[in-house]
Write an enzyme that holds these catalytic residues in place. Sequence first.
Site, short mmCIF file in Angstrom:
data_model
loop_
_atom_site.label_atom_id
_atom_site.label_comp_id
_atom_site.label_asym_id
_atom_site.label_seq_id
_atom_site.Cartn_x
_atom_site.Cartn_y
_atom_site.Cartn_z
N HIS A 464 0.76 -1.36 -0.20
CA HIS A 464 -0.01 0.09 0.02
C HIS A 464 0.77 1.25 0.09
O HIS A 464 0.74 2.21 -0.93
CB HIS A 464 -0.85 -0.06 1.23
CG HIS A 464 -1.93 1.13 1.51
ND1 HIS A 464 -3.16 1.35 1.00
CD2 HIS A 464 -1.41 2.45 1.87
CE1 HIS A 464 -3.54 2.40 1.43
NE2 HIS A 464 -2.69 3.15 1.71
N GLU A 465 1.72 1.21 1.01
CA GLU A 465 2.49 2.51 1.05
C GLU A 465 3.43 2.67 -0.16
O GLU A 465 4.11 3.69 -0.54
CB GLU A 465 3.46 2.47 2.29
CG GLU A 465 2.85 2.70 3.65
CD GLU A 465 1.61 3.56 3.74
OE1 GLU A 465 1.72 4.81 3.00
OE2 GLU A 465 0.58 3.44 4.36
N HIS A 468 1.63 4.39 -2.90
CA HIS A 468 1.71 5.79 -2.56
C HIS A 468 3.17 6.24 -3.44
O HIS A 468 3.30 7.62 -3.86
CB HIS A 468 1.71 6.25 -1.12
CG HIS A 468 0.31 6.34 -0.75
ND1 HIS A 468 -0.48 6.90 -1.27
CD2 HIS A 468 0.04 5.67 0.33
CE1 HIS A 468 -1.59 6.91 -0.54
NE2 HIS A 468 -1.58 6.09 0.48
N HIS A 471 3.17 6.85 -6.82
CA HIS A 471 2.63 8.11 -7.32
C HIS A 471 3.51 9.19 -7.12
O HIS A 471 3.32 10.33 -8.10
CB HIS A 471 1.41 8.37 -6.32
CG HIS A 471 0.25 9.15 -6.87
ND1 HIS A 471 -0.79 9.30 -6.33
CD2 HIS A 471 0.32 9.70 -8.06
CE1 HIS A 471 -1.70 10.05 -7.03
NE2 HIS A 471 -1.04 10.31 -8.07
#
Length: 675
Positions: A464-465, A468, A471
Amino acid sequence: MTNPLLSDWDTPFDLPPFDDITDADFEPAMEAALADARANVAAIADSPDEPTFANTIEALEEADALLSKVLGVFYNLAGADANETREALQRKFSPQLAAYSSDILLNADLFARIDALWEAREDLDLSDEQARLLMITRRRFVRAGALLEGEDRDRYRAVMERLAVLGTEFTQNLLADERSWHMELNEADLEGLPDFAIDAARAAGEDKGVGGPVVTLSRSLITPFLASSPKRELRRKAYEAYVSRGANGGKTDNRAIAAEILKLREERAKLLGYDSFAAYKLETEMAGTPEAVEDLLNKVWTPARAAALADAEALEAMLHADGHTGPLEPWDWHYYSGKRRQELHDLDEAKVKPYLQLDRMIDAAFGVANRLFGLEFAPLDVTPYHPDVRVWEVTRGGEHVAVFMGDYFARGSKRSGAWCSAMRSQSRLGGDKFPIVTNVCNFAKPEKGKPALLSWDDARTLFHEFGHALHQMLSDVTYESLSGTSVARDFVELPSQLYEHWLEVPEVLGEYATHAQTGEPIPADMLDRLIGASTYDAGFATVEYVASALVDLAFHRGSAPADPMQKQAEVLESIGMPRAIRMRHATPHFAHVFSGDGYSSGYYSYMWSEVMDEDAFAAFKEAGGAFDPEVAKSLEDNILSKGGTVEADALYVRFRGKMPEVEALLKGRGLIAAQ
């Protein structure tokens, strides 16, 4: 002596020279950088020249470059490696930075220049990105009180400065409670705990300076303890300590702070002409209105609650079979759910966890990024801000893309949770600036010489991290204000939640899930069972999350409650909260909502993004596989590289063709059957 924070950094990729930076450097650097930023802003506002996009909007983009450089280092350390000095500086800096922000956003001369450009925008020959930046800049000023006058303007400034102070206090109180509590275990208390949990407890005891194993409030330690300890009273003690963070009385109690924050947010919204803070906050998000958020959450709540109640009945039967009377309690859920998961799916976490080595899961996250986007990761021999931190250079086709830091282990100086931050964001104004991105997690640190092992939830958190981080790393824009994760709050979680899906791709686990002792790949039948159980206990997970989101919305939708704890209880009663499940984040430790404005009225955004991430991953399946190159390129071109240069819904439609419905989420969570 020259302050290293104010100097040019002769380091690889302009990384901060952590060896040279001391805590004594931060305050003078902050003062100098703040003065520099103020002078730059004053020069823009007071310029006798006619406003142009270059001398006003672009100049504002660069006005606080030195301040951003200093604060990028300071706040990373304050969150991930706090100490008394840094916490005191946070308390000192918060009102100063809020005052600086107000001085800019309430500067009438500066806003007049921006507004003049806005009125003349059709004649300025702006690129699409420049037009977007102009709109967002003006909107930011208006939403921060630029149109207020007189007493209203002064009051707005005071409210914002007070909110900054309160947010810092809330965060530090929570960290203090987490840091101060631990429960010592004797050898008999280790009964039933798997080896990895015992190792983690011993390592935590060593970190606390205790002569034996302990349970701390780190989620990666307390969760396996709750899931495996047969000692019900110890489970109760640990659980109650965990959910009581921020509500223990004394100077670290957050309840009064939460009440004051909510009152000030309501006042802020009404000064700006909004009926409620939720109406103000959601205006610029994809959801748009509190009604749209409530509609989404209610559509998910009903099937999730039904699933959770059915599960609770089964777990309570197991509790009674063990000879306990009375109802299932919240500190029983993880224990009996773990037993039931093993019965239904033949999955014992103690047997699965050796296949989820931290190093191999990092390799997996990197390997997926290589196959999807051509990124390569090479370790950098530099000194990070803490010995636990690892640093990589990210390249593509031999060209530098970013620097990535991974700070994975829990420690007393680190706030709880997991997050992604950028010490420097990508931009091209004034020359290429490549991102420096950090993932911070709180995984249990193993005993020295033993490999770090992750739970399935830990592995999802890592992916998940890293979503990020991608991105940030793949951002390709001109202006920092539009870079990377500078998007609507209910869109920012799309790349991170989407990336979690690759953890469940069989060929990924088949390659990277290897046993810590034998090196053997995860057995095919275990892999099938693990993926097959991916939606197990979805009712529980969804209920604890949606309850938190509904309470957050209720806090900000009407008049601020005089007693937030009473309001929390009323909301939970009204929705029929199952007795054996608590909110994921009760008010006194709801840092998402009270440490700052980021997720206030916006905790729902994880679920809003999940509607999209389920649909987005379906695009890969429809194209023939999780690594389809054309879909991967479209994902990068239309979402990951664009930052906030285009409205979020338009970006998603470019990628997928249309917006999805909530059914995509319900199917993904196994709350309704796939058609």
